[in-house]
Design an enzyme around this catalytic site. Sequence first.
Site, PDB file in Angstrom:
ATOM      1  CD  GLU A  41      -3.184  -1.091   0.472  1.00  0.00           C
ATOM      2  OE1 GLU A  41      -3.059   0.139  -0.258  1.00  0.00           O
ATOM      3  OE2 GLU A  41      -3.643  -2.010   0.014  1.00  0.00           O
ATOM      4  CB  CYS A  67      -6.107  -2.422   7.390  1.00  0.00           C
ATOM      5  SG  CYS A  67      -6.056  -3.725   7.544  1.00  0.00           S
ATOM      6  CG  HIS A  90      -4.485  -4.898   2.193  1.00  0.00           C
ATOM      7  ND1 HIS A  90      -4.834  -3.786   2.007  1.00  0.00           N
ATOM      8  CD2 HIS A  90      -5.234  -4.820   3.547  1.00  0.00           C
ATOM      9  CE1 HIS A  90      -5.476  -3.175   2.987  1.00  0.00           C
ATOM     10  NE2 HIS A  90      -6.347  -4.259   3.635  1.00  0.00           N
TER      11      HIS A  90
HETATM   12  N1  PCA Z   1      -8.290  -5.228   7.110  1.00  0.00           N
HETATM   13  C1  PCA Z   1      -9.614  -4.769   7.023  1.00  0.00           C
HETATM   14  C2  PCA Z   1      -9.160  -4.392   8.900  1.00  0.00           C
HETATM   15  C3  PCA Z   1      -8.266  -5.755   9.461  1.00  0.00           C
HETATM   16  C4  PCA Z   1      -7.691  -6.944   8.097  1.00  0.00           C
HETATM   17  O1  PCA Z   1      -7.423  -7.241   8.688  1.00  0.00           O
HETATM   18  C5  PCA Z   1      -8.978  -3.408   6.001  1.00  0.00           C
HETATM   19  O2  PCA Z   1      -8.315  -3.887   5.395  1.00  0.00           O
HETATM   20  O3  PCA Z   1      -8.931  -2.817   6.532  1.00  0.00           O
END
Ligand code: PCA
Length: 246
Positions: free
Chosen positions: A110, A173, A197
Amino acid sequence: MKTDRSQVKQDFRLNINKSTGLLNCLVTGYDPFEDQPFNPSEELVNNMPDSFSLSKNNVRINLSGLVLPTCGEMAWPILEPVLDEMTTNKKPCLILMLGLAALRKNITLERFALNILDGERKDNYGHVYSGQIIEAGAPQAIKTNAPIEEALAYLRKKGLPADISNFCGTYVCNEIYFQVLRYFEKTRIKNCISFVHLPLPKAYGQVLAQKGTKKTIQLARGKKKQLEAMQLILINLLEFYAKTLI
Ligand code: PCA
């Protein structure tokens, strides 16, 4: 909505390793949320090695792991004191944050965190936000200082497919990524912070089958192997990032 902090399960608190040598190194993940029974980020944090080595420099770096609740209001009061502790010795800080993006196929590094909380999804403590600012007066977005383009090329060369994403979402996140980037904006401590992610292992297996090399394609089938491939990414990323800090 305020939630009582005592509701937070004890296992979200993982002891941070105090003697991290050259670097303070932390990997974070989240517990399962919404209708997902499993979060690969939790699994990876719980199974990560205690240390990793930097091949050329012959240096070993200790790792600490922390699984956070999927709720910004709960997670930040757990993480902030860990960051305070990490930064007391003024050594460079390497933080690799992981989370699940169940609708994505590939692993994504990200680039930005946005100063916004939004969407219809409830977090694990029932909070829903609609266009709320995380920190008034802070920038609308913060860009990671981690060398993600170079890291991506490094991973791909090793047959570990990944992409860059410019949108970390507007859920938990993103919120915690923003908070961590913002925290380090306010310190003078050398740091490298990267949010990754993860897709569900099965989806990543399909990407590996298409884009993996002779060696990594073998990890395309079966949840255990798919998670192994993700673990490989994590270690490679840590090595790559650590070299930029030492
Ligand atoms: N993914 C979510 C929150 C916790 C996770 O593992 C997100 O992408 O915000």
